[in-house]
Design a protein around this motif. Structure first.
Motif, PDB file in Angstrom:
ATOM      1  N   ASN A   1      89.895  39.305 113.752  1.00 18.63           N
ATOM      2  CA  ASN A   1      90.137  40.661 113.243  1.00 18.63           C
ATOM      3  C   ASN A   1      90.094  41.692 114.354  1.00 18.63           C
ATOM      4  OD1 ASN A   1      90.665  40.469 110.486  1.00 18.63           O
ATOM      5  ND2 ASN A   1      88.498  40.353 109.963  1.00 18.63           N
TER       6      ASN A   1
ATOM      7  N   ALA B   1      96.965  42.309 117.420  1.00 18.89           N
ATOM      8  CA  ALA B   1      97.684  41.573 116.378  1.00 18.89           C
ATOM      9  C   ALA B   1      98.659  40.548 116.970  1.00 18.89           C
ATOM     10  CB  ALA B   1      98.421  42.541 115.462  1.00 18.89           C
TER      11      ALA B   1
ATOM     12  N   ASP C   1      90.425  40.312 107.632  1.00 19.55           N
ATOM     13  CA  ASP C   1      90.676  41.549 106.908  1.00 19.55           C
ATOM     14  C   ASP C   1      92.101  41.474 106.362  1.00 19.55           C
ATOM     15  OD1 ASP C   1      90.183  44.398 106.244  1.00 19.55           O
ATOM     16  OD2 ASP C   1      91.749  44.737 107.773  1.00 19.55           O
ATOM     17  N   ALA C   2      92.306  41.951 105.137  1.00 19.93           N
ATOM     18  CA  ALA C   2      93.603  41.819 104.464  1.00 19.93           C
ATOM     19  C   ALA C   2      94.721  42.506 105.246  1.00 19.93           C
ATOM     20  CB  ALA C   2      93.524  42.379 103.042  1.00 19.93           C
ATOM     21  N   GLN C   3      94.493  43.721 105.737  1.00 16.45           N
ATOM     22  CA  GLN C   3      95.538  44.433 106.487  1.00 16.45           C
ATOM     23  C   GLN C   3      95.875  43.712 107.800  1.00 16.45           C
ATOM     24  OE1 GLN C   3      93.970  48.443 106.785  1.00 16.45           O
ATOM     25  NE2 GLN C   3      95.525  49.153 105.328  1.00 16.45           N
ATOM     26  N   LYS C   4      94.854  43.245 108.495  1.00 16.44           N
ATOM     27  CA  LYS C   4      95.075  42.523 109.757  1.00 16.44           C
ATOM     28  C   LYS C   4      95.800  41.206 109.482  1.00 16.44           C
ATOM     29  CE  LYS C   4      94.103  42.248 114.207  1.00 16.44           C
ATOM     30  NZ  LYS C   4      93.935  43.293 115.141  1.00 16.44           N
TER      31      LYS C   4
ATOM     32  N   TYR D   1      97.810  40.604 107.016  1.00 11.48           N
ATOM     33  CA  TYR D   1      99.201  40.957 106.679  1.00 11.48           C
ATOM     34  C   TYR D   1      99.997  41.231 107.957  1.00 11.48           C
ATOM     35  CZ  TYR D   1     103.214  43.616 105.069  1.00 11.48           C
ATOM     36  OH  TYR D   1     104.493  44.067 104.849  1.00 11.48           O
ATOM     37  N   LEU D   2      99.432  42.022 108.876  1.00  8.50           N
ATOM     38  CA  LEU D   2     100.115  42.357 110.128  1.00  8.50           C
ATOM     39  C   LEU D   2     100.392  41.101 110.953  1.00  8.50           C
ATOM     40  CD1 LEU D   2     101.184  44.594 111.940  1.00  8.50           C
ATOM     41  CD2 LEU D   2      98.877  44.858 112.869  1.00  8.50           C
TER      42      LEU D   2
ATOM     43  N   SER E   1     100.687  38.075 109.801  1.00 10.36           N
ATOM     44  CA  SER E   1     101.701  37.309 109.065  1.00 10.36           C
ATOM     45  C   SER E   1     103.095  37.857 109.318  1.00 10.36           C
ATOM     46  CB  SER E   1     101.407  37.317 107.569  1.00 10.36           C
ATOM     47  OG  SER E   1     100.158  36.707 107.315  1.00 10.36           O
TER      48      SER E   1
END
Length: 179
Positions: A133, A137, A160-163, A165-166, A168
């Motif tokens: 995290n 990225a 972390d969900a946002q990290k 997602y980024l 991915s």
């Protein structure tokens, strides 16, 4: 007999007249240059006067000078061409060396990422997720892509969900640009 004498006299006068004309014609021809002098080509002496001969001579000198300048320039260009070919060969050699070094660096980088991926695979997924995290990225995406799929899935699940997602999105875009 009179007629014969007159006829003979007429022929003598006519012969002297023709002879005189021939002498005058040859003198006139010699004065105008109609007959070539010894060693000359017929007609050339009468065609070229002093000014024309000087102009031809000047033009020939000019052409000879230009021809020598062109020959010098060609020699100079050949020298430059040889220097360029030598430098081009040097650059090609340097480029090959650089490509070899780039390959070595890329191989070393890839090996380092593989080792790092193996380390993170050995960690607990929650621990690895917390550390990843905090990473950039793009670097995290490269690291996760080097991990085996099962372990990578567990680590991403603990990020972390946002990290996640980024990372991915970055991974998905890498695959699209590779195709």
């Amino acid at each position: 007999m009179k007629t014969r004498a007159l006829l003979v006299l007429g022929l003598v006068f006519f012969g002297s007249f023709v002879g005189r004309i021939a002498v005058l014609a040859s003198e006139t021809a010699a004065k105008t240059g109609a007959f070539p002098k010894e060693g000359e080509i017929a007609g050339v002496a009468s065609c070229i006067d002093g000014d024309l001969a000087a102009a031809v001579k000047d033009r020939m000198y000019s052409l000879d000078t230009r021809e020598l300048a062109i020959a010098d320039r060609e020699a100079e260009l050949k020298t430059y061409e040889a220097q360029i070919e030598k430098r081009l060969a040097e650059l090609e050699g340097a480029n090959e060396d650089l490509q070899e070094k780039i390959t070595v660096v890329q191989d070393a980088r890839s090996a380092d990422i593989q080792k790092l991926a193996a380390i993170y695979e050995g960690m607990k997924p929650a621990q690895a997720g917390e550390i990843i995290n905090e990473m950039d990225a793009k670097f995290a995406a490269g690291l996760i892509s080097s991990m085996n799929s099962e372990q990578a899935a567990l680590v991403v699940a603990n990020m972390d969900a946002q990290k996640a997602y980024l990372v991915s999105v970055i991974l998905a875009n890498r695959n699209q640009t590779d195709q």
